[in-house]
Design a protein around this motif. Structure first.
Motif, mmCIF file in Angstrom:
data_model
loop_
_atom_site.group_PDB
_atom_site.id
_atom_site.type_symbol
_atom_site.label_atom_id
_atom_site.label_comp_id
_atom_site.label_asym_id
_atom_site.label_seq_id
_atom_site.Cartn_x
_atom_site.Cartn_y
_atom_site.Cartn_z
ATOM 1 N N SER A 222 0.807 -1.220 0.000
ATOM 2 C CA SER A 222 0.000 0.000 0.000
ATOM 3 C C SER A 222 0.839 1.267 0.000
ATOM 4 C CB SER A 222 -0.920 0.013 1.226
ATOM 5 O OG SER A 222 -0.162 0.160 2.421
ATOM 6 N N GLY A 223 2.032 1.181 0.586
ATOM 7 C CA GLY A 223 2.852 2.376 0.737
ATOM 8 C C GLY A 223 2.301 3.339 1.769
ATOM 9 N N GLU A 224 1.374 2.880 2.605
ATOM 10 C CA GLU A 224 0.733 3.741 3.599
ATOM 11 C C GLU A 224 0.914 3.185 5.005
ATOM 12 O OE1 GLU A 224 -3.268 4.841 2.705
ATOM 13 O OE2 GLU A 224 -2.924 4.793 0.541
ATOM 14 N N PHE A 225 0.937 4.112 5.968
ATOM 15 C CA PHE A 225 1.083 3.741 7.374
ATOM 16 C C PHE A 225 -0.278 3.772 8.074
ATOM 17 C CE2 PHE A 225 5.176 5.517 6.160
ATOM 18 C CZ PHE A 225 6.077 4.607 6.702
ATOM 19 N N PRO A 226 -0.394 3.081 9.210
ATOM 20 C CA PRO A 226 -1.621 3.212 10.005
ATOM 21 C C PRO A 226 -1.753 4.646 10.515
ATOM 22 C CG PRO A 226 -0.297 1.334 10.744
ATOM 23 C CD PRO A 226 0.555 2.123 9.818
ATOM 24 N N PRO A 227 -2.979 5.118 10.722
ATOM 25 C CA PRO A 227 -3.150 6.460 11.301
ATOM 26 C C PRO A 227 -2.770 6.462 12.777
ATOM 27 C CG PRO A 227 -5.272 5.383 11.053
ATOM 28 C CD PRO A 227 -4.260 4.475 10.405
ATOM 29 N N VAL A 228 -2.480 7.626 13.282
ATOM 30 C CA VAL A 228 -2.121 7.761 14.695
ATOM 31 C C VAL A 228 -3.370 7.645 15.560
ATOM 32 C CG1 VAL A 228 -2.350 10.280 14.665
ATOM 33 C CG2 VAL A 228 -0.828 9.183 16.331
ATOM 34 N N GLN A 229 -3.199 7.080 16.748
ATOM 35 C CA GLN A 229 -4.310 7.002 17.690
ATOM 36 C C GLN A 229 -4.709 8.403 18.157
ATOM 37 O OE1 GLN A 229 -6.256 4.674 18.857
ATOM 38 N NE2 GLN A 229 -5.250 2.702 18.651
ATOM 39 N N ALA A 230 -6.002 8.672 18.128
ATOM 40 C CA ALA A 230 -6.532 9.927 18.654
ATOM 41 C C ALA A 230 -7.217 9.665 19.996
ATOM 42 C CB ALA A 230 -7.523 10.542 17.667
ATOM 43 N N LYS A 231 -7.629 10.713 20.644
ATOM 44 C CA LYS A 231 -8.399 10.585 21.882
ATOM 45 C C LYS A 231 -9.860 10.393 21.487
ATOM 46 C CE LYS A 231 -8.663 10.752 26.427
ATOM 47 N NZ LYS A 231 -7.953 9.799 27.308
ATOM 48 N N GLU A 270 -13.131 12.553 15.890
ATOM 49 C CA GLU A 270 -14.495 12.298 15.432
ATOM 50 C C GLU A 270 -14.578 10.997 14.634
ATOM 51 O OE1 GLU A 270 -13.927 16.813 15.504
ATOM 52 O OE2 GLU A 270 -12.771 15.047 14.992
ATOM 53 N N TRP A 271 -13.641 10.824 13.710
ATOM 54 C CA TRP A 271 -13.670 9.620 12.868
ATOM 55 C C TRP A 271 -13.412 8.373 13.710
ATOM 56 C CZ3 TRP A 271 -11.100 5.328 11.353
ATOM 57 C CH2 TRP A 271 -11.542 4.699 10.182
ATOM 58 N N GLN A 272 -12.404 8.421 14.571
ATOM 59 C CA GLN A 272 -12.057 7.242 15.361
ATOM 60 C C GLN A 272 -13.130 6.899 16.392
ATOM 61 O OE1 GLN A 272 -8.023 7.115 16.836
ATOM 62 N NE2 GLN A 272 -7.171 7.872 14.903
ATOM 63 N N SER A 273 -13.819 7.907 16.924
ATOM 64 C CA SER A 273 -14.916 7.627 17.854
ATOM 65 C C SER A 273 -16.026 6.865 17.141
ATOM 66 C CB SER A 273 -15.458 8.933 18.442
ATOM 67 O OG SER A 273 -14.497 9.561 19.259
ATOM 68 N N SER A 274 -16.364 7.296 15.930
ATOM 69 C CA SER A 274 -17.404 6.601 15.157
ATOM 70 C C SER A 274 -16.951 5.200 14.770
ATOM 71 C CB SER A 274 -17.752 7.415 13.902
ATOM 72 O OG SER A 274 -18.297 8.660 14.238
ATOM 73 N N TRP A 275 -15.692 5.080 14.394
ATOM 74 C CA TRP A 275 -15.122 3.783 14.017
ATOM 75 C C TRP A 275 -15.199 2.807 15.180
ATOM 76 C CZ3 TRP A 275 -13.423 1.186 9.840
ATOM 77 C CH2 TRP A 275 -12.517 0.153 9.992
ATOM 78 N N GLU A 276 -14.845 3.280 16.364
ATOM 79 C CA GLU A 276 -14.868 2.406 17.536
ATOM 80 C C GLU A 276 -16.298 2.060 17.953
ATOM 81 O OE1 GLU A 276 -12.384 0.845 18.865
ATOM 82 O OE2 GLU A 276 -10.977 1.778 17.473
ATOM 83 N N GLU A 277 -17.231 2.933 17.691
ATOM 84 C CA GLU A 277 -18.635 2.601 17.942
ATOM 85 C C GLU A 277 -19.084 1.447 17.050
ATOM 86 O OE1 GLU A 277 -19.793 7.203 19.156
ATOM 87 O OE2 GLU A 277 -20.469 6.356 17.243
ATOM 88 N N LEU A 278 -18.624 1.466 15.806
ATOM 89 C CA LEU A 278 -18.951 0.377 14.880
ATOM 90 C C LEU A 278 -18.316 -0.936 15.310
ATOM 91 C CD1 LEU A 278 -18.502 2.220 11.462
ATOM 92 C CD2 LEU A 278 -20.647 1.287 12.330
ATOM 93 N N ARG A 279 -17.105 -0.866 15.807
ATOM 94 C CA ARG A 279 -16.368 -2.079 16.158
ATOM 95 C C ARG A 279 -16.974 -2.813 17.344
ATOM 96 N NH1 ARG A 279 -10.077 -1.113 16.707
ATOM 97 N NH2 ARG A 279 -10.014 -3.368 16.438
#
Length: 444
Positions: A222-231, A270-279
């Motif tokens: 992919s040539g891409e890294f994982p995103p950084v963890q947010a609060k 905002e994105w990671q909060s929604s993502w974790e709600e889905l998980r």
């Protein structure tokens, strides 16, 4: 004869023993077999300051009723000011292993809980209600119950290696997790890293810590890294389409996920909060999808899914940014084909014909193959999962048998159950598996 034999001495094996003892099983009836100190394993075994947890400490729990137990333990027992970040506290992996070990230490030290520091090479059926286990020193053990907790197997090279290099070259590092490569790298050497996930970021963190001055080249699909963890914070419970008992089409799942996630960067709260709600409930809805649908989803989206769920610690992203800002790190998108020797250096051939020369190569391409799982499948003691990567289990984590075979007493928990669960959410999910397994064992 052993009552409960746990195969694997990492986190999954340790929490299984912890929950068994908490459930009333005498530690004298439990034997752990694994090569590392209990609780360490491949994931947490390297004792280096830059091998950090990729999630904040409050997510790393053993007991759901004590979710801040590790955080409180670390505050009292760990001196690590660099762990603290606005997104949370990201302690060293080895410190988490020490915490897990502390839960079993008294039983191990006084000999109540047995730990064989060996590797299981074969499992076989021995009679109707017992299992035979062969260790790497040829020793044989007999147990009523065998619980497989081997976790993610150590990485294997994703490409061909020139024959004369494979077992003898001191500049090739197949397994980055053990950290044995760290003291072998000189400050001005050119380093090539295969992969761009969490292991690659660990390597960059170590190189920054060691003031590495040489060029670094990274190659990944992919040539891409994982995103950084947010609060992030779970605030809502997603209303998934249809009833939990109704089939779910892969397209319906994808559309729901896309519509639920905000149009924000992956690294935003905002994105990671929604993502974790889905998980939170995604495992339930994953099992509404047909096997064929699961395979299609995995083939198409698993790389992206893995990158987003295995987000990185802020410290490791800072190291990556440091090298990129200096122009010291170059990222190539491509497929590794073959490693050969070129004079006094190493050459990596890519599928597109490009060649990259370096002094040392570190393999960060991800988990390898579990040969014990393969042996169980090949001997028809258990059936493979739909991805042909692990074993299928039922809701009580019992390995599903081939037709006509009684598999009573053979169980599996850990991150390899992705085909059954769809997602493994940090250590907490593995611990929940352990709780579920112990409850079913004690109820039977």
């Amino acid at each position: 004869m052993i009552d409960y034999l746990i195969v694997g001495s990492g986190f999954a094996g340790a929490v299984t023993a912890i929950h068994m003892i908490c459930g009333g099983v005498s530690p004298k009836n439990i034997t752990i077999v694994g090569p590392t100190k209990v609780g360490y394993g491949n994931a947490y075994g390297c004792n280096h300051a830059e091998f950090r947890l990729n999630v904040s400490s409050e997510i790393m729990w053993i007991n759901p009723e004590k979710k801040f137990e590790f955080t409180k333990w670390a505050e009292q027992n760990v001196k690590d000011p660099e762990a603290s970040h606005t997104s949370g506290s990201f302690y060293k992996r080895s410190d988490f292993a020490k915490f897990v070990y502390s839960k079993l230490k008294k039983y191990l030290v006084n000999g109540q809980l047995s730990h064989e520091r060996r590797i299981v090479t074969r499992i076989y059926k021995k009679g109707e209600d017992r299992w035979g286990i062969i260790l790497d020193n040829k020793q044989k053990l007999i147990s009523k119950n065998v619980i497989l907790t081997t976790g993610n197997p150590k990485p294997k090279w994703p490409c061909l290696i020139e024959k004369e290099l494979y077992n003898s070259h001191e500049n090739l590092f197949e397994n980055p997790w053990n950290g044995k490569w760290i003291n072998s790298i000189k400050p001005n050497e050119k380093i090539l890293i295969i992969g761009s996930g969490l292991s690659a970021l660990d390597c960059l963190s170590v190189l920054k810590h060691n003031n590495h001055n040489g060029d670094i080249v990274l190659v990944s699909k992919s040539g891409e890294f994982p995103p950084v963890q947010a609060k992030w914070e779970r605030k809502n419970n997603p209303l998934w389409p249809g009833s939990i008992n109704e089939p779910l089409l892969p397209s319906a799942m994808l559309n729901f996920i896309k519509n639920y996630l905000p149009n924000k960067p992956y690294s935003s709260s905002e994105w990671q909060s929604s993502w974790e709600e889905l998980r939170l409930d995604i495992n339930l809805h994953w099992n509404r999808i047909s096997d064929q649908g699961k395979i299609k989803l995995k083939n198409k989206f698993y790389s992206l899914w893995s990158r987003l769920r295995y987000r990185a610690s802020p410290q490791s992203i800072e190291a990556k940014n440091f090298f990129q800002d200096k122009g010291q790190l170059v990222v190539n998108r491509g497929y590794a084909e073959k490693i050969t020797k070129k004079r006094n250096a190493l050459n990596l051939e890519l599928r597109d014909g490009k060649n990259i020369v370096s002094d040392k190569i570190i393999n960060c391409s991800g988990k390898g193959k579990d040969f014990l799982i393969d042996q169980i499948i090949n001997d028809k003691l258990g059936i493979p999962d739909i991805f042909n990567e692990a074993l299928q289990v039922d809701k009580q984590f019992c390995v599903l048998p081939y037709k006509g075979i009684d598999n009573k007493g053979l169980y599996l928990i850990g991150p390899s159950l992705v085909s059954s669960n769809g997602d493994i959410v940090a250590a907490s999910k593995v611990s929940q598996q352990g709780i579920g397994l112990v409850n079913s064992l004690l109820d039977s």
